[in-house]
Design an enzyme around this catalytic site. Sequence first.
Site, PDB file in Angstrom:
ATOM      1  CD  GLU A 174      37.175  -9.226 -29.495  1.00 42.25           C
ATOM      2  OE1 GLU A 174      37.029  -8.229 -30.205  1.00 42.25           O
ATOM      3  OE2 GLU A 174      37.973  -9.286 -28.537  1.00 42.25           O
ATOM      4  CG  ASP A 197      36.417  -2.558 -28.368  1.00 43.28           C
ATOM      5  OD1 ASP A 197      36.543  -2.611 -27.138  1.00 43.28           O
ATOM      6  OD2 ASP A 197      37.263  -3.000 -29.157  1.00 43.28           O
ATOM      7  CD  GLU A 244      41.740  -1.389 -28.810  1.00 37.73           C
ATOM      8  OE1 GLU A 244      41.404  -1.659 -27.639  1.00 37.73           O
ATOM      9  OE2 GLU A 244      41.434  -2.102 -29.785  1.00 37.73           O
TER      10      GLU A 244
END
Lengths: 714, 714
Positions: free
Chosen positions: A304, A378, A406
Amino acid sequence: MLVRLLGWMAALVAASLSPLAQAEDGYDLWLRYARADDTRSQAIASHATALVTTGNSATMAAIRAELQRGVGGLTGGTIADSQSVQAGALWLATPEAGAVLPVKTDGLGQEGYAIRSITRDGKPVTLLAANSEFGLLHGAYHWLRLAQTGASLDALDIRSAPRIGLRLLNHWDNLDGTVERGYAGQSIWDWWRLPDWKGPRYTDYARANASIGINGTVLNNVNAKADSLTAPYIAKAAALADIFRPYGIKVYLSVKWTAPMELDGLKTADPLDPQVAAWWKAKADEIYRAIPDFGGFLVKANSEGQPGPQDYKRTHADGANMLAAAVKPHGGIVMWRAFVYAHDNPDDRAKQAYSDFKPLDGRFAENVIVQVKNGAIDFQPREPFHPLFGAMPKTPLMMEFQITKEYLGQSTHLTYLGPLFEEVLRADTFAKGKGSTVAKVIDGSLEGHRLTGIAGVANIGADRDWSGSIFNQADWYAFGRMAWDTSLTADAVARDWAAMTFSPDPRVVQPVVAMMMGSREAAVDYMTPLGLAHIMATGHHYGPGPWVSNLARPEWNPVYYHKADARGVGFDRTRTGSNAVAQYAPPIAKMLSKPETTPERDLLWFHHVPWTYKLKSGDTLWDAMVHHYDLGVDYVAQMRATWDALRPYIDAERFAETQSFLGIQAREAKWWRDACITYFQSKSGLPLPPGSAAPAHDLGYYEALSFPYAPGHH
Amino acid sequence: MLVRLLGWMAALVAASLSPLAQAEDGYDLWLRYARADDTRSQAIASHATALVTTGNSATMAAIRAELQRGVGGLTGGTIADSQSVQAGALWLATPEAGAVLPVKTDGLGQEGYAIRSITRDGKPVTLLAANSEFGLLHGAYHWLRLAQTGASLDALDIRSAPRIGLRLLNHWDNLDGTVERGYAGQSIWDWWRLPDWKGPRYTDYARANASIGINGTVLNNVNAKADSLTAPYIAKAAALADIFRPYGIKVYLSVKWTAPMELDGLKTADPLDPQVAAWWKAKADEIYRAIPDFGGFLVKANSEGQPGPQDYKRTHADGANMLAAAVKPHGGIVMWRAFVYAHDNPDDRAKQAYSDFKPLDGRFAENVIVQVKNGAIDFQPREPFHPLFGAMPKTPLMMEFQITKEYLGQSTHLTYLGPLFEEVLRADTFAKGKGSTVAKVIDGSLEGHRLTGIAGVANIGADRDWSGSIFNQADWYAFGRMAWDTSLTADAVARDWAAMTFSPDPRVVQPVVAMMMGSREAAVDYMTPLGLAHIMATGHHYGPGPWVSNLARPEWNPVYYHKADARGVGFDRTRTGSNAVAQYAPPIAKMLSKPETTPERDLLWFHHVPWTYKLKSGDTLWDAMVHHYDLGVDYVAQMRATWDALRPYIDAERFAETQSFLGIQAREAKWWRDACITYFQSKSGLPLPPGSAAPAHDLGYYEALSFPYAPGHH
């Protein structure tokens, strides 16, 4: 005299009740030590008539203080310190203290403990024995947990030691006080005023972690700034390490790969460049001068946008081993994250970590451990276990869970993660035949590794209640307990947590645990049923965004993950597709190769199937999908009703907060359901099954919603 | 039975002392109501034998609850609610309640009160009378302050009413939870979870403000986002308004000038465009539907990059009047900030607000008030009063103070702002002859304005202690008290605050007040003595940066403000320079026209003088400057010693925090002194006066320091 005494006490009681700070605001977590009813109180007091300890270390002081606090809160009395063992005493001892102990401490390691009810010189005594003071600390918290939950303190015969060595929190906390994917306010690290000001919260953080067996904390975000390795920030980290040390908690730091270039102008960060290695060695030496028991480094590299050794055509192993050499003389370790996917790699994102790391098996130094997320994408509401587990027998692998939610409702959804942890830990990799569970991979027993670890991305912030909601505290708690003992069930952990956090009254524990236990499946249902994944809105991941298709990299787009079209939905990861299933051991790969043998909960993760595909229930996929969305919404309604009925038993502030959040969750669950059904219906073209309500709005409405100030996204 | 009772009470006492939350952590502010000693306690109890009130409004409930809390905390007893007046009763009454009151309430307005010890039917009673429940609320807090500070409750004869109508906090809080120039954590507004979750802190915020007479709050940053005017954010503001209403506190919003374009696609934001005016009218109507007592708008326009009416060749008055028309039907007002300076205006920045606004005097609608910072630059440690005060007789002017200490040490320096407020309020503008003080300008008495106001930029955040430090709470407190009564001295306010915050014991109050009272002058000394200004580091304004000269706009650079060169130092604002002095009334302008008649504390603000210029003391300017820097450093050392001696009297946590912060302040005061002396010496070329220590480092060292994570800078 008595009247005056009564008056004084009444005054003190009144005074103690009056200030603002005394409400149940969640700060005390599961260490409230609220007054027990008379029966329990007497039982506890009778097993805590005196406290027999040896030694004056900071750890022993912490143990004594915690037992005083706990017994004081629960019973209203105090425990007298005593040199000799009397009837009803709590006797804490290590072999080093000289006494020949009536309990063997072999096999308990440096953190485990035994608690046994014994008779000593004819007197009933509770002996807490361990090989070290840290063992005594953990044992003391175990005994206090029994007292808090209303368990019997008679005839105890307990032995407990962790199977996993490193049980860490990962803080994704930035130096500017923000927290990536944090939903509980600013960072609890007051970097700006450290090392000068060391507020009491740091100690309470250490107590909370020690109470559940966490023994390390990575202080800063894996998306690290080089500044965290400068002298001022090392001094700040050292101040925290000093506070945590008595609680058996080590500090670790995330490092930025290009720190030698950014901080000292080196021309390269090539791990095979001697100057680079020398820089890291000198930096490690500097850190260890300030923090002699520094744990080591956590590294996110070549992922990332982060720099890493691949920028210099070196491997992850080259990078990890160079850092490992720097910390090895000091006993430090390197945790190297396997969460990688490359912008120039067109292969299925789910395959890339395996593709990158599997070839490196056996090439890591002995003080390196590879940190693998629980699933290959993820931290989704549900993911199949990561195919790297079991696939790198020569390399210690460490689990990375995400405690902060998240993708599971952030601060306001009640979605207890215990069942997710349990599901992953018990998943069978078949790496060495049946029974090769993920738990056995990470506790080292499957391949005989001694370096073992498990990490949880913390959900902790400066909010008064630490975790953004009272129920989010349960996820922190469950992570610690299940990291210590991977055989614990989510249900058992929830029971302890509910009893300690609210009340051991079964009228509280039973419904609270019932709410919690189905809550994660409900989130799966109203967000991503049947193996759907990563269809959250862009960036902040708040709310649904299955329609998103305009982001620069294909694998950032929800449409990449669900691939819905007129024919069907799902990601074909079989041989006709990306063949990610081949990354699993043959029995698993075979099972996943066909929709019919794939667990339906993971169906769309592995297969693109027609909307009219028949599930085992006889329903079509489309009808079943709608049904799952409805189930999720219904479950939240049920939780609201359960909670409303608990009003008589819960203090006002925590009741109101949870009630308010359940209201938000109900609204958002319906939003998720309506938006996703509307979107997928635009692909399937099928009518809703009978009894399923039409969504409130059209697709354009949902697509137009925007949340520029959603938290946690930096 | 008695034994059991005793046991129960002992248990309750012990339990109440055990949990974590009970430490003195600053959350309770000056409303701690800590147990008074026996003598005081009995005195208080004898004047609170019963509480006689009428009415069941939320305001009356708040008053009763606060008196119960206060008397309960101070005495350990309770006050019984009573229908009839008995000996020792507290009797709260308004004329509307029907009774003919023995105290006149004429002239007390809707917020003032009278408190008088009277005899009623032969019984001694304390009567609290007011024209409204809000008056009773303020009176109740006054009585509680007397009780808390150990003042006599006998023979009371108090009348108090505010001279200034609008007493507001301005929150520079952003919708993403950050706070511009905030040093106390995130915003206390949990925008994300409003309007659902309304935590108890909002009520405590209202209590704290009501206790010091603040009656309004602007919720969002003057650098506003258009989103704050969308329906979801109006609902959030309304939820807060509902909580604050019983405490007499209205909410206001900052608005972004281009909101009609950003939110609804209008092609212009020209204030004379009928569509624009219609948009604002409809928006105002929408807000008032949700918040019937909404206060109005605060506007930062055409300043520091914000859009405004000048973008359309309209004046500030055109803009303000258009908004004023939108809120006027609802009784709302517009506060239009005069803090403007333009990137294309080469004139002295200190002159520009006056130049822009003075010509507009008399052109503002009657529900517009112009909000002027206390000085012409920007909240410096010391500034001469703003020349607009007294210069716009036909326009109501509102004071803007900065409570958050952007330029005065941020969260960790103890620099009590009371003396700054006092100095500004008492400054004489000579606008209508001697005695035309700034206080009389803003209370409307000088020109007979009925719309009057004073605002303070809040120093409040989500930190447990609200303001980033215990002593910063004093600035919030002093702002409120002095806004209510501009004749109060900073010393008197500090005495009340210290007594309420720590203890009325003179062994505490005397040294604490002594520390506070000299602390702002000390900051002036170690930062910007003798009229220096704005030599702080770039952006975050943390620490010294007198050398900075590389910023895009001249007036952003410290060298613009001090103009130090080999000949001397200071900004010539006389006729030979920018002639800013001409903006003051003639007697002031004349005084400031020559260095010899200019107050030395403002010398370099108005004059460029040689390094060898002789001050009244006989010292050269250079020697005096160094001496002031030394004095500032010495004062901090003295505060440390004073505080250390207070250890026996202060609770552990607040003692430790303050001690730690004083350590930071001592280090940073020395840094300021050393860096500034080193820099100015590079210009003056003169040796340090005898006895003054050489700076620790060379100029390059100070110039190289960088603080990328300094707080409050967004």
